[in-house]
Design a protein around this motif. Structure first.
Motif, PDB file in Angstrom:
ATOM      1  N   LEU B 125      31.730  75.759  77.397  1.00  0.00           N
ATOM      2  CA  LEU B 125      33.011  75.952  78.075  1.00  0.00           C
ATOM      3  C   LEU B 125      32.810  76.522  79.479  1.00  0.00           C
ATOM      4  CD1 LEU B 125      33.698  75.840  74.966  1.00  0.00           C
ATOM      5  CD2 LEU B 125      35.762  77.082  75.538  1.00  0.00           C
ATOM      6  N   THR B 126      31.863  77.465  79.585  1.00  0.00           N
ATOM      7  CA  THR B 126      31.637  78.098  80.881  1.00  0.00           C
ATOM      8  C   THR B 126      31.057  77.101  81.888  1.00  0.00           C
ATOM      9  OG1 THR B 126      31.216  80.151  79.702  1.00  0.00           O
ATOM     10  CG2 THR B 126      30.603  80.087  82.019  1.00  0.00           C
ATOM     11  N   SER B 127      30.089  76.292  81.443  1.00  0.00           N
ATOM     12  CA  SER B 127      29.487  75.329  82.369  1.00  0.00           C
ATOM     13  C   SER B 127      30.516  74.271  82.786  1.00  0.00           C
ATOM     14  CB  SER B 127      28.248  74.671  81.753  1.00  0.00           C
ATOM     15  OG  SER B 127      28.542  74.067  80.518  1.00  0.00           O
ATOM     16  N   MET B 128      31.450  73.965  81.899  1.00  0.00           N
ATOM     17  CA  MET B 128      32.515  73.014  82.248  1.00  0.00           C
ATOM     18  C   MET B 128      33.454  73.631  83.285  1.00  0.00           C
ATOM     19  SD  MET B 128      33.149  69.968  81.379  1.00  0.00           S
ATOM     20  CE  MET B 128      34.372  69.005  82.213  1.00  0.00           C
ATOM     21  N   LEU B 129      33.727  74.932  83.131  1.00  0.00           N
ATOM     22  CA  LEU B 129      34.573  75.619  84.114  1.00  0.00           C
ATOM     23  C   LEU B 129      33.872  75.643  85.475  1.00  0.00           C
ATOM     24  CD1 LEU B 129      37.251  77.213  84.423  1.00  0.00           C
ATOM     25  CD2 LEU B 129      35.940  79.292  84.029  1.00  0.00           C
ATOM     26  N   VAL B 130      32.543  75.845  85.442  1.00  0.00           N
ATOM     27  CA  VAL B 130      31.770  75.828  86.684  1.00  0.00           C
ATOM     28  C   VAL B 130      31.893  74.457  87.354  1.00  0.00           C
ATOM     29  CG1 VAL B 130      29.421  75.897  87.636  1.00  0.00           C
ATOM     30  CG2 VAL B 130      30.158  77.654  86.028  1.00  0.00           C
ATOM     31  N   PRO B 167      23.106  68.382  83.510  1.00  0.00           N
ATOM     32  CA  PRO B 167      22.343  68.478  82.255  1.00  0.00           C
ATOM     33  C   PRO B 167      22.652  69.752  81.478  1.00  0.00           C
ATOM     34  CG  PRO B 167      20.902  68.703  84.176  1.00  0.00           C
ATOM     35  CD  PRO B 167      22.229  68.241  84.681  1.00  0.00           C
ATOM     36  N   ILE B 168      23.025  70.813  82.191  1.00  0.00           N
ATOM     37  CA  ILE B 168      23.361  72.050  81.474  1.00  0.00           C
ATOM     38  C   ILE B 168      24.579  71.815  80.582  1.00  0.00           C
ATOM     39  CG2 ILE B 168      24.152  74.433  81.727  1.00  0.00           C
ATOM     40  CD1 ILE B 168      22.460  74.683  84.215  1.00  0.00           C
ATOM     41  N   ILE B 169      25.602  71.128  81.136  1.00  0.00           N
ATOM     42  CA  ILE B 169      26.783  70.824  80.332  1.00  0.00           C
ATOM     43  C   ILE B 169      26.402  69.944  79.147  1.00  0.00           C
ATOM     44  CG2 ILE B 169      29.019  69.659  80.299  1.00  0.00           C
ATOM     45  CD1 ILE B 169      29.341  70.344  83.229  1.00  0.00           C
ATOM     46  N   LYS B 170      25.650  68.884  79.454  1.00  0.00           N
ATOM     47  CA  LYS B 170      25.305  67.898  78.420  1.00  0.00           C
ATOM     48  C   LYS B 170      24.557  68.539  77.259  1.00  0.00           C
ATOM     49  CE  LYS B 170      24.224  63.706  76.723  1.00  0.00           C
ATOM     50  NZ  LYS B 170      24.213  64.179  75.331  1.00  0.00           N
ATOM     51  N   PHE B 171      23.560  69.367  77.575  1.00  0.00           N
ATOM     52  CA  PHE B 171      22.704  69.887  76.516  1.00  0.00           C
ATOM     53  C   PHE B 171      23.063  71.298  76.076  1.00  0.00           C
ATOM     54  CE2 PHE B 171      20.056  66.659  78.678  1.00  0.00           C
ATOM     55  CZ  PHE B 171      19.898  65.809  77.601  1.00  0.00           C
ATOM     56  N   SER B 172      24.141  71.855  76.652  1.00  0.00           N
ATOM     57  CA  SER B 172      24.492  73.246  76.326  1.00  0.00           C
ATOM     58  C   SER B 172      24.704  73.436  74.827  1.00  0.00           C
ATOM     59  CB  SER B 172      25.756  73.662  77.085  1.00  0.00           C
ATOM     60  OG  SER B 172      26.798  72.750  76.823  1.00  0.00           O
ATOM     61  N   VAL B 173      25.264  72.412  74.159  1.00  0.00           N
ATOM     62  CA  VAL B 173      25.518  72.566  72.723  1.00  0.00           C
ATOM     63  C   VAL B 173      24.235  72.518  71.901  1.00  0.00           C
ATOM     64  CG1 VAL B 173      27.933  71.888  72.566  1.00  0.00           C
ATOM     65  CG2 VAL B 173      26.185  70.124  72.736  1.00  0.00           C
ATOM     66  N   ASP B 174      23.138  71.971  72.497  1.00  0.00           N
ATOM     67  CA  ASP B 174      21.865  71.952  71.778  1.00  0.00           C
ATOM     68  C   ASP B 174      21.023  73.180  72.112  1.00  0.00           C
ATOM     69  OD1 ASP B 174      22.630  69.405  70.913  1.00  0.00           O
ATOM     70  OD2 ASP B 174      21.704  68.457  72.670  1.00  0.00           O
ATOM     71  N   TRP B 175      21.104  73.640  73.362  1.00  0.00           N
ATOM     72  CA  TRP B 175      20.239  74.726  73.817  1.00  0.00           C
ATOM     73  C   TRP B 175      20.719  76.088  73.351  1.00  0.00           C
ATOM     74  CZ3 TRP B 175      19.856  72.850  79.616  1.00  0.00           C
ATOM     75  CH2 TRP B 175      19.022  71.735  79.663  1.00  0.00           C
ATOM     76  N   TRP B 176      22.039  76.255  73.263  1.00  0.00           N
ATOM     77  CA  TRP B 176      22.566  77.552  72.889  1.00  0.00           C
ATOM     78  C   TRP B 176      23.453  77.420  71.662  1.00  0.00           C
ATOM     79  CZ3 TRP B 176      22.833  76.190  78.246  1.00  0.00           C
ATOM     80  CH2 TRP B 176      21.954  76.906  79.066  1.00  0.00           C
ATOM     81  N   SER B 183      27.465  66.881  70.452  1.00  0.00           N
ATOM     82  CA  SER B 183      27.860  65.550  70.922  1.00  0.00           C
ATOM     83  C   SER B 183      27.902  64.571  69.756  1.00  0.00           C
ATOM     84  CB  SER B 183      26.852  65.084  71.970  1.00  0.00           C
ATOM     85  OG  SER B 183      27.093  63.739  72.291  1.00  0.00           O
ATOM     86  N   ILE B 184      28.815  63.591  69.868  1.00  0.00           N
ATOM     87  CA  ILE B 184      28.887  62.580  68.810  1.00  0.00           C
ATOM     88  C   ILE B 184      27.749  61.575  68.950  1.00  0.00           C
ATOM     89  CG2 ILE B 184      31.363  62.757  68.425  1.00  0.00           C
ATOM     90  CD1 ILE B 184      31.630  60.170  70.125  1.00  0.00           C
ATOM     91  N   PHE B 185      27.068  61.597  70.117  1.00  0.00           N
ATOM     92  CA  PHE B 185      25.903  60.732  70.281  1.00  0.00           C
ATOM     93  C   PHE B 185      24.641  61.560  70.122  1.00  0.00           C
ATOM     94  CE2 PHE B 185      29.051  58.425  72.853  1.00  0.00           C
ATOM     95  CZ  PHE B 185      28.988  57.213  72.193  1.00  0.00           C
ATOM     96  N   SER B 186      23.700  61.076  69.334  1.00  0.00           N
ATOM     97  CA  SER B 186      22.413  61.743  69.230  1.00  0.00           C
ATOM     98  C   SER B 186      21.377  60.667  68.930  1.00  0.00           C
ATOM     99  CB  SER B 186      22.431  62.797  68.127  1.00  0.00           C
ATOM    100  OG  SER B 186      22.599  62.157  66.881  1.00  0.00           O
ATOM    101  N   MET B 187      20.129  61.101  68.746  1.00  0.00           N
ATOM    102  CA  MET B 187      19.072  60.148  68.425  1.00  0.00           C
ATOM    103  C   MET B 187      19.390  59.421  67.126  1.00  0.00           C
ATOM    104  SD  MET B 187      17.129  60.493  70.942  1.00  0.00           S
ATOM    105  CE  MET B 187      15.362  60.270  70.934  1.00  0.00           C
ATOM    106  N   ALA B 188      20.170  60.051  66.264  1.00  0.00           N
ATOM    107  CA  ALA B 188      20.459  59.466  64.945  1.00  0.00           C
ATOM    108  C   ALA B 188      21.592  58.442  65.018  1.00  0.00           C
ATOM    109  CB  ALA B 188      20.818  60.571  63.957  1.00  0.00           C
ATOM    110  N   GLY B 189      22.177  58.261  66.205  1.00  0.00           N
ATOM    111  CA  GLY B 189      23.266  57.300  66.336  1.00  0.00           C
ATOM    112  C   GLY B 189      24.589  58.009  66.555  1.00  0.00           C
ATOM    113  N   ILE B 190      25.675  57.288  66.314  1.00  0.00           N
ATOM    114  CA  ILE B 190      26.996  57.848  66.543  1.00  0.00           C
ATOM    115  C   ILE B 190      27.498  58.521  65.268  1.00  0.00           C
ATOM    116  CG2 ILE B 190      29.387  57.340  67.162  1.00  0.00           C
ATOM    117  CD1 ILE B 190      28.495  55.017  68.742  1.00  0.00           C
TER     118      ILE B 190
END
Lengths: 60, 237
Positions: B125-130, B167-176, B183-190
């Motif tokens: 949320l914070t990176s999106m606000l940024v 990339p911080i926004i994109k991967f924020s849910v994986d890194w922290w 994300s609904i998209f991952s290596m495993a598909g949708i």
């Protein structure tokens, strides 16, 4: 009629769902209007500065 | 590509694309909205609030996409002095800011009933606000100089520096650890039920074509602004 009521109610989340769609509508319409208005203003400025007869001004 | 570097030729091509983009946008909305609001099923956990996702997720993607265009345009403006690239970047900022704001607000409208709070200061949320503030900063900076070339350059540099946020926004849910779902998209598909993919993609299509329609108007405005400036210089006013 009852079906319509359930549709409006959104399972009790009517406020949240409809607000989201209202905001989206306002955002899209607002942005479209703003872009269009600035474009028209700029065009009018240019027409005032030079009458639209030059061949390098292909604006319709 | 070189033909597109000429603003007038770019606009001519744009004139041909614009009606198609507008038509496609209206079709996507006409088909997508009824499915999103009525015909798609409520989620087994989220109930009908899942319908907010058909606005929220496309808005989030578009806000990243617009910033991507802005960063790429700024880079090619700084490196190759491409005026059209800078015009694309400048034209993408207001609509991108709107998508970012829409993403934040619809997220709050979903968070309040589902998380019990509209806002948490977590990474996503914070990176999106940024990102939202980067858009505002870019627009303000671009107009803050007496000489427009300086504004273009300063804005382009800000856009490039700020692109580290993407990339911080994109991967924020994986890194922290985040309250936000991954994300609904991952290596495993949708990871999304097929009944929800259709309305989601139709709304993405609607937003994407809407972007094309307005960004072409924005580039035309930039071209007209340059012509107004040139005409004023010639008259000495």
């Amino acid at each position: 009629m009852e079906q319509f009521q359930t549709f409006i109610d959104m399972g009790g989340y009517a406020f949240f769902v409809w607000s989201a769609y209202a905001l989206a509508t306002a955002g899209l319409v607002g942005v479209w209007y703003m872009y269009r208005r600035t474009m028209k203003i700029r065009q009018a400025e240019l027409d005032q500065l030079r009458p639209p007869r030059e061949p390098d001004a292909p604006q319709e | 590509m070189h033909a597109l570097a000429n603003p007038n030729r770019f606009l001519k091509l744009g004139d041909r694309i614009q009606p198609w983009a507008l038509g496609l946008c209206l079709i996507c909305l006409a088909v997508g909205l009824p499915i999103a609001l009525a015909f798609s099923p409520p989620d087994y956990q989220q109930g009908d609030t899942v319908r907010i996702m058909y606005i929220h997720v496309p808005a989030a993607w578009m806000s990243l996409f617009c910033y991507g265009v802005m960063a790429a345009g700024s880079a090619s403006f700084l490196i190759w002095r491409q005026p059209v690239a800078n015009m694309m970047a400048r034209a993408s900022a207001p609509v991108g800011a709107m998508f970012a704001g829409l993403c934040l607000l619809t997220g709050m409208l979903w968070g309040e009933p589902m998380w019990g709070t509209p806002w948490v200061w977590d990474a996503r949320l914070t990176s999106m606000l940024v990102l939202f503030f980067l858009y505002l900063g870019y627009m303000a900076l671009g107009d803050a100089f007496d000489r427009p070339e300086q504004g273009d350059k300063a804005g382009a540099i800000l856009a490039l520096v700020g692109s580290v946020n993407l990339p911080i926004i994109k991967f924020s849910v994986d890194w922290w650890n985040s309250l936000h779902q991954p994300s609904i998209f991952s290596m495993a598909g949708i990871s999304l039920d097929s009944s929800m993919i259709l309305p989601l993609f139709l709304m993405v299509g609607a937003f994407q074509t809407f972007y094309i329609v307005v960004v072409l108007m924005g580039v035309r405005t930039q071209v007209l602004t340059a012509k107004v400036r040139a005409a004023r210089l010639m008259r000495g006013t």
